[in-house]
Design an enzyme around this catalytic site. Structure first.
Site, mmCIF file in Angstrom:
data_model
loop_
_atom_site.group_PDB
_atom_site.id
_atom_site.type_symbol
_atom_site.label_atom_id
_atom_site.label_comp_id
_atom_site.label_asym_id
_atom_site.label_seq_id
_atom_site.Cartn_x
_atom_site.Cartn_y
_atom_site.Cartn_z
ATOM 1 N N GLU A 490 0.693 -0.973 -0.403
ATOM 2 C CA GLU A 490 0.373 0.001 0.224
ATOM 3 C C GLU A 490 1.099 1.072 -0.042
ATOM 4 O O GLU A 490 1.517 2.021 -0.988
ATOM 5 C CB GLU A 490 -1.029 -0.122 1.917
ATOM 6 N N GLU A 762 -2.150 0.641 13.530
ATOM 7 C CA GLU A 762 -3.214 0.705 12.303
ATOM 8 C C GLU A 762 -4.573 0.584 13.692
ATOM 9 O O GLU A 762 -5.530 1.511 13.131
ATOM 10 C CB GLU A 762 -3.326 0.365 11.161
#
Ligand code: BGC
Length: 883
Positions: A490, A762
């Site tokens: 990502e 996260e």
């Protein structure tokens, strides 16, 4: 001032005394930290009116600048008449715009400053600083070169050129860029200490070039320039769906060296058809997967003089790519920073050899190795070990994060990758010949060159570790663009994450240059209808745009940067983009309600697995959208006021009123309950002032009660979290804010800390209480978003606050609010005026506070449990009060 020499002894003594007074007064004040466009001695200034800043150092309290002088010229000695001389009354010392004669391109300018203070002291002239202007599109005479035929290999081609320097060089400057990534060498030495040049931008709109002072790099006689090209973001795998060649399928190099000889003649060395290319030892490289390097394919001396080109050196092809999109690099470079020694080498239960560096970081491992030719060593990277103690990479998804080195068998070599980086704390080593020793490995952190500006410590060690984790989350994700995460497939410029974290980032590090560069891409990649992509640079799709809380990056970060650094230029540059975003929302809103389209919502909010009781903190997405519609309009309005755009102030003030009305009629009952009874719903409504004034306090009570109902736990996701404690503090629930901050059980900020985190995760439960992991699809252990609490910690615990009416900490609000079990806290911030300090202790019922205010700034101090305001100027101050 003019002195004539005294004729008598008494006169002489008096004169000496007088001179002494003048001299000592001259030493009482000095100027340092001179920057141009936020950078020290930058070499690629494109701005026609570059802005100068300096800091004043003075031992005298209450010092402010009364006037300043700047002189700017073509020589460091100012022997010739200065090109620009200003002698100006006033206290402006930050981002003072050049307004002399038009600056020429590719020219070096020298400048210095001297100031007078309000006590009548004059500083000495500052040390001479410089900046260099960049190339205009028409100044480029070099040609784009590439390998001949299709550039289909993932390997890194080498390019080289020999040339002769016949005379003595006065100055030489190299201008270089590439499609892909480049590493340039002159006579065997790497140029500059930075990586990933030319940096990642919205390449279709602009591509940066770097400028190097190479005056000392050349020899009289033979010289060689060698350049390696990598795939990087341009051609390598990036985004989802295994996408290659996003910006183009052909890597290319553009290089121009301008040499001036001492006799005044000039020469230019360009990329053109005289260059040669060959394959080198880098067999493949890309950002996600790592690099494979075969030392057997090294070509000894290829980038140096006396090299004989063999038949494998082929001619290059010339590409008709233009130079219109080229821009001088405006942000900081990316380079190596902290090094970490290997702490432990161990065998996992699965029998693998794993090394622990003790810190989750972003960069790579430098490996020392020697062994038989053809030996292949593989270094794999992971952030965590699993419950059983095994090396865990499933959360990297398809990113290999693996570097391979193939030995050539002659002597010990130190290997490191060139065009890739990894996010890791642990590495797994396979194929190492002989016994692996701790000293064979060093991990090096690689990130954008931003000075550390903030320090924050308290008497609570868990909180100190949280601060450490926030800072490392920032380092790892500020690698040229602000990314969501640095390890899985990502690593993108997710806009929602960036807007949530930007104000915290501006406490920890010097980020105006970093964000100025990225914001240009926010504007560049903004869609024609004004919608803002989910990620910038946008490598996913044009359809992926327009989410509330993500697109609002367009208004939030420019305003945050303005407040933190007093940079009106950022507002000027971004104003069009800010306005387009708000107008976009208006164009899709119906009756002033933003209630359509896709939104991420309060991403990763708290939701228990088996939710029979309905404890999941689901906040209606359109309700969130409406709050950000209001917030973006407010930010635009703020900018319009600063920039004196009176028509817009009127227009958007009346729009804002309508947005708020629409919010209330759609989302609030008469009694003040919101449609979604979540922390995030109340937090956003209160933070962005959506509720009528008389309904605010009751809403704050509902919020506090909600936190209590969850046993002092937060339930917020990406959008509610940054403001949760701010809202509680603002409405008199400081105790609840502290209970949340100091909460150690899930979900909380300190839960990951207790679980051994060294960066921000996260998810609140990346590793669950039983040691198992959250879903591997999305479980990064280095995501800065939840680190947004840092902003509250600096502002409330340390008490260091900017004042938006006098931005850049020209006026500071020092207002520490102790709480929880803290007995001391200390905050420090290097502002554009100098160092601000606020540190306090509580002992035996006495609260003691030490404050430092830099010269040319002032502060208002409010002590806890006391509404009295103390106005102070620069200097050190001590306060005490009963507590
Ligand atoms: C990213 C984020 C991002 C999100 C969008 C994720 O894959 O890692 O942090 O904001 O997608 O919801």
């Amino acid at each position: 001032m003019k002195h004539s020499f005294p004729k008598t002894t008494a006169g002489l003594i008096l004169f000496m005394l007088f001179s002494f007074v003048i001299n000592t007064s001259a030493q009482k004040i000095s100027v340092n930290n001179l920057t141009v466009e936020h950078l020290t001695n930058p070499l690629s200034v494109d701005h026609p009116h570059p802005r100068f800043s300096w800091k004043i150092v003075s031992e005298i309290k209450n010092t402010s600048q009364a006037s300043y002088e700047i002189r700017l010229g073509n020589t460091a000695s100012f022997s010739k008449k200065a090109l620009w001389n200003v002698d100006q009354k006033g206290d402006e010392s930050v981002l003072v715009a050049y307004n002399g004669p038009e600056l020429s391109s590719k020219t070096k300018y020298f400048w210095q400053v001297r100031v007078k203070d309000n006590h009548g002291n004059t500083s000495a002239w500052s040390p001479v600083q410089y900046f260099q202007t960049g190339l205009k599109a028409s100044d480029w005479t070099a040609k784009w070169i590439a390998v001949e035929g299709r550039d289909s290999s993932l390997a890194s081609p080498l390019f080289r050129k020999d040339f002769e320097v016949k005379k003595t060089i006065r100055s030489a400057t190299a201008y270089i860029t590439a499609k892909g990534l480049y590493e340039a060498h002159i006579n065997g030495k790497k140029l500059g200490n930075h990586y990933f040049a030319p940096g990642w931008t919205s390449y279709k709109n602009h591509l940066q070039y770097q400028v190097y002072d190479v005056t000392k790099s050349f020899n009289k006689g033979e010289n060689t320039i060698g350049v390696i090209l990598g795939n990087g973001w341009y051609k390598g795998r990036i985004g989802f769906n295994n996408q290659h060649d996003f910006y183009g399928d052909t890597r290319a190099l553009l290089l121009q060296v301008e040499i001036e000889y001492t006799d005044g003649t000039k020469e230019v060395v360009n990329t053109d058809n005289s260059w040669k290319t060959a394959n080198g030892p880098i067999l493949s490289s890309n950002i996600y997967d790592g690099e494979t390097y075969d030392a057997r394919l090294e070509i000894s001396g290829w980038d140096n003089i006396k090299f004989k080109e063999t038949a494998s050196w082929k001619p290059v092809s010339i590409l008709e790519n233009g130079t219109e999109k080229l821009v001088g690099m405006s942000g900081p470079t990316v380079s190596k920073h902290e090094e970490f020694k290997a702490l432990k080498i161990f065998k996992t239960p699965a029998g693998e050899t794993v090394v622990d560096f003790g810190q989750n970081l972003v960069g790579w491992v430098m490996l020392k190795a020697k062994g038989p030719s053809g030996t292949k060593i593989t270094i794999s990277h992971a952030e965590v070990l699993d419950k059983a103690g095994n090396f865990y990479t499933t959360n990297l998804r398809s990113a290999k994060q693996q570097n391979n080195y193939i030995l050539k068998g002659e002597y010990e070599q130190v290997f490191e990758p060139h065009f890739t980086f990894q996010g890791f704390r642990y590495v797994k080593i396979q194929g190492f010949p002989g016994e692996l020793k701790l000293e064979d490995l060093t991990a090096v952190a690689v990130y954008s060159d931003m000075n550390a500006t903030g320090k924050f410590t308290t008497s609570n060690t868990l909180l100190n570790q949280l601060q450490h984790n926030i800072q490392w989350g920032q380092k790892g994700n500020f690698v040229d663009v602000p990314t969501d995460c640095p390890q899985r497939d990502e690593r993108l410029g997710w806009t929602g994450d960036a807007q949530a974290f930007a104000s915290t980032a501006a406490y920890n590090m010097d980020v105006p240059g970093f964000f100025t560069k990225w914001l240009k891409d926010v504007s560049a990649d903004q869609l024609p209808n004004g919608s803002v992509p989910f990620v910038v640079p946008n490598v996913i799709s044009e359809r992926d745009a327009g989410s509330s809380g993500w697109g609002d990056v367009a208004t939030i970060i420019p305003w945050d940067m303005y407040v933190a650094y007093g940079d009106k230029g950022i507002l000027e540059a971004q104003y069009g983009s800010m306005k387009k975003w708000v107008d976009y929302i208006s164009s899709v809103a119906k009756d002033n309600l933003w209630n359509s389209g896709f939104h991420f919502g309060d991403w990763l909010f708290y939701r228990p697995n088996d939710d029979n009781d309905g404890r999941a903190a689901v906040t209606d997405k359109y309700m969130i959208a409406q709050t950000f519609y209001a917030h973006s309009t407010q930010m635009l309005l703020n900018a319009a006021k600063v920039l004196g755009k009176t028509e817009d102030v009127e227009k958007y003030s009346s729009l804002l009123e309508k947005i708020k009305k629409a919010y209330v009629s759609e989302n609030m009952t008469e009694n003040g309950k919101l449609a979604s009874n979540t922390q995030t719903a109340y937090v956003l409504a209160l933070q962005f002032d959506l509720l009528p004034e008389n309904m605010r306090q009751q809403a704050a009570e509902r919020l506090a009660q909600n936190v209590r109902d969850y046993g002092n736990h937060l339930t917020t996701g990406f959008l509610g979290t940054p403001y949760l404690c701010h809202v509680l503090s603002r409405f008199g629930h400081q105790d609840v804010a502290y209970d949340l901050l100091l909460q150690e059980s899930y979900p909380s900020w300190l839960y990951p800390v207790k679980m051994g985190a060294t960066t921000i995760w996260e998810r609140w439960d990346g590793i669950k209480q039983d040691g198992s992991f959250q879903t591997a699809d999305m479980n990064s252990f280095n995501h800065y978003a939840y680190g947004a609490i840092g902003d509250w910690m600096y502002k409330n615990i340390a008490g260091i606050n900017p004042v938006s009416e006098t931005p850049g900490y020209k006026a500071i609000l020092i207002s520490p609010k102790p709480g929880g079990n803290l007995t001391s806290a200390s905050g420090e911030l290097e502002t554009v005026y100098g160092t601000v300090k606020s540190s306090w202790t509580i002992k035996d019922g006495v609260f003691k506070l030490d404050v430092t205010v830099p010269a040319n700034a002032k502060a208002t101090v409010i002590l806890p449990k006391n509404s009295k305001k103390e106005e102070i100027g620069s200097g050190n101050y001590h306060f005490e009060t009963k507590y």
